[in-house]
Design an enzyme around this catalytic site. Structure first.
Site, PDB file in Angstrom:
ATOM      1  N   GLY A  93       7.703  -3.590   3.868  1.00  0.00           N
ATOM      2  CA  GLY A  93       6.815  -4.728   4.116  1.00  0.00           C
ATOM      3  C   GLY A  93       7.484  -5.873   4.844  1.00  0.00           C
ATOM      4  O   GLY A  93       8.299  -5.678   5.756  1.00  0.00           O
ATOM      5  N   VAL A  94       7.164  -7.073   4.428  1.00  0.00           N
ATOM      6  CA  VAL A  94       7.676  -8.271   5.095  1.00  0.00           C
ATOM      7  C   VAL A  94       9.200  -8.374   4.906  1.00  0.00           C
ATOM      8  O   VAL A  94       9.930  -8.802   5.811  1.00  0.00           O
ATOM      9  CB  VAL A  94       6.890  -9.520   4.607  1.00  0.00           C
ATOM     10  CG1 VAL A  94       7.199  -9.911   3.216  1.00  0.00           C
ATOM     11  CG2 VAL A  94       7.051 -10.674   5.548  1.00  0.00           C
ATOM     12  N   ASP A  95       9.686  -7.943   3.764  1.00  0.00           N
ATOM     13  CA  ASP A  95      11.121  -7.942   3.447  1.00  0.00           C
ATOM     14  C   ASP A  95      11.890  -7.097   4.477  1.00  0.00           C
ATOM     15  O   ASP A  95      12.895  -7.551   5.068  1.00  0.00           O
ATOM     16  CB  ASP A  95      11.283  -7.349   2.033  1.00  0.00           C
ATOM     17  CG  ASP A  95      12.644  -7.592   1.408  1.00  0.00           C
ATOM     18  OD1 ASP A  95      13.445  -8.327   1.998  1.00  0.00           O
ATOM     19  OD2 ASP A  95      12.883  -7.039   0.317  1.00  0.00           O
ATOM     20  N   TYR A 149       3.098  -4.855  -4.079  1.00  0.00           N
ATOM     21  CA  TYR A 149       2.954  -5.262  -5.473  1.00  0.00           C
ATOM     22  C   TYR A 149       1.496  -5.340  -5.943  1.00  0.00           C
ATOM     23  O   TYR A 149       1.234  -5.664  -7.110  1.00  0.00           O
ATOM     24  CB  TYR A 149       3.698  -6.580  -5.736  1.00  0.00           C
ATOM     25  CG  TYR A 149       5.219  -6.413  -5.833  1.00  0.00           C
ATOM     26  CD1 TYR A 149       5.826  -5.159  -5.747  1.00  0.00           C
ATOM     27  CD2 TYR A 149       6.048  -7.523  -6.042  1.00  0.00           C
ATOM     28  CE1 TYR A 149       7.203  -5.007  -5.852  1.00  0.00           C
ATOM     29  CE2 TYR A 149       7.433  -7.382  -6.142  1.00  0.00           C
ATOM     30  CZ  TYR A 149       8.005  -6.132  -6.048  1.00  0.00           C
ATOM     31  OH  TYR A 149       9.371  -5.997  -6.153  1.00  0.00           O
ATOM     32  N   ASP A 187       2.747 -12.381  12.668  1.00  0.00           N
ATOM     33  CA  ASP A 187       3.909 -11.729  12.082  1.00  0.00           C
ATOM     34  C   ASP A 187       4.861 -12.870  11.712  1.00  0.00           C
ATOM     35  O   ASP A 187       5.275 -13.636  12.589  1.00  0.00           O
ATOM     36  CB  ASP A 187       4.542 -10.806  13.133  1.00  0.00           C
ATOM     37  CG  ASP A 187       5.770 -10.078  12.602  1.00  0.00           C
ATOM     38  OD1 ASP A 187       6.445 -10.604  11.702  1.00  0.00           O
ATOM     39  OD2 ASP A 187       6.052  -8.987  13.113  1.00  0.00           O
ATOM     40  N   ILE A 188       5.202 -12.990  10.452  1.00  0.00           N
ATOM     41  CA  ILE A 188       5.980 -14.150   9.998  1.00  0.00           C
ATOM     42  C   ILE A 188       7.373 -14.206  10.652  1.00  0.00           C
ATOM     43  O   ILE A 188       7.957 -15.279  10.782  1.00  0.00           O
ATOM     44  CB  ILE A 188       6.068 -14.204   8.446  1.00  0.00           C
ATOM     45  CG1 ILE A 188       6.392 -15.635   7.981  1.00  0.00           C
ATOM     46  CG2 ILE A 188       7.063 -13.198   7.905  1.00  0.00           C
ATOM     47  CD1 ILE A 188       6.183 -15.848   6.502  1.00  0.00           C
ATOM     48  N   SER A 245       3.138 -10.792  -2.968  1.00  0.00           N
ATOM     49  CA  SER A 245       2.653  -9.827  -3.992  1.00  0.00           C
ATOM     50  C   SER A 245       1.409  -9.024  -3.608  1.00  0.00           C
ATOM     51  O   SER A 245       1.034  -8.118  -4.356  1.00  0.00           O
ATOM     52  CB  SER A 245       2.376 -10.510  -5.342  1.00  0.00           C
ATOM     53  OG  SER A 245       3.576 -10.769  -6.024  1.00  0.00           O
ATOM     54  N   THR A 246       0.752  -9.337  -2.473  1.00  0.00           N
ATOM     55  CA  THR A 246      -0.525  -8.645  -2.202  1.00  0.00           C
ATOM     56  C   THR A 246      -0.373  -7.364  -1.380  1.00  0.00           C
ATOM     57  O   THR A 246      -1.365  -6.750  -0.997  1.00  0.00           O
ATOM     58  CB  THR A 246      -1.549  -9.577  -1.510  1.00  0.00           C
ATOM     59  OG1 THR A 246      -1.067  -9.937  -0.212  1.00  0.00           O
ATOM     60  CG2 THR A 246      -1.799 -10.820  -2.333  1.00  0.00           C
ATOM     61  N   GLY A 247       0.876  -6.956  -1.114  1.00  0.00           N
ATOM     62  CA  GLY A 247       1.127  -5.690  -0.419  1.00  0.00           C
ATOM     63  C   GLY A 247       1.546  -4.634  -1.416  1.00  0.00           C
ATOM     64  O   GLY A 247       0.755  -4.204  -2.266  1.00  0.00           O
TER      65      GLY A 247
END
Ligand code: AR6
Length: 183
Positions: A38-40, A133, A16-17, A129-131
């Site tokens: 998502g990550v955001d 997007y 997890d970043i 972009s791979t989630g």
């Protein structure tokens, strides 16, 4: 998995970043810079309101119409372990006919440039972009690994770049790409 590029290390990990200890972590944001899923969403939730306040200031001063795709800006890391968050906007996948590859490359390159310019030594990226997007991960992994490798070959200010994958499958795809690109 680790690779040496000049004096720097490129590392691939599953994590997890928001738990990663790096001078800067990169956020796969959207143009509004006002948060999202998502990550955001995780970065803003865990980093606290300071990051959003700084993003609002950036919108008011630098980017009133929003941060264009491929560009990057930097804020503090708020309550995160990371000192800074670099916010970039990857392209939405539209079938590959809308310069998505070039825009994804720019998102990585502009984030790396900004890190370098701010004296950041260690930087961690999610798979931009791979989630939400929907960028196909095999193609995205070639751009991510290739762009970081190219940057580190030319630039000696960064010590370590970590590509943080969120699933075993994503880590496997990125690792296979890295094995090929590092031959
Ligand atoms: N740590 C590491 N990777 C993560 C984490 C995490 N905590 N959470 C998700 N991922 P996405 P995008 C992975 O959708 O495709 C947002 O709503 C995830 O599994 O976060 O660039 C923004 O506000 C995937 O592999 O970003 C934008 O509107 C990768 O991170 C939009 O989504 C990227 O998935 C951006 O979409």
């Amino acid at each position: 998995m680790k690779f040496q590029v000049g004096n720097a290390t490129l590392e691939l990990i599953k994590a997890d970043i928001t738990d990663v200890e790096a001078d800067a972590i990169v956020n796969a944001a959207n143009s509004s810079l006002m948060g999202g899923g998502g990550v955001d969403g995780s970065i803003h939730r865990k980093g606290g309101p300071k990051i959003l306040e700084e993003c609002k200031r950036i919108r008011e001063t630098e980017w009133p119409d929003g941060l264009p795709t491929g560009k990057a800006v930097i804020t503090s890391g708020g309550n995160l372990k990371a000192k800074h968050v670099i916010h970039t906007v990857g392209p939405v996948w539209m079938g590959g006919f809308h310069v998505e590859a070039e825009l994804l490359k720019q998102a990585y390159r502009n984030s790396l440039k900004l890190a370098s310019a701010k004296g950041v030594k260690t930087v961690a990226f999610p798979s931009i972009s791979t989630g939400a997007y929907a960028y196909p991960i095999e193609e995205a992994s070639r751009i991510a690994v290739g762009t970081v490798k190219e940057f580190l070959e030319k630039e000696d200010k960064l010590d370590k770049v970590t590509l943080v994958l969120f699933s075993d499958r994503d880590l496997k795809v990125y690792s296979e790409t890295a094995s090929i690109l590092f031959g």
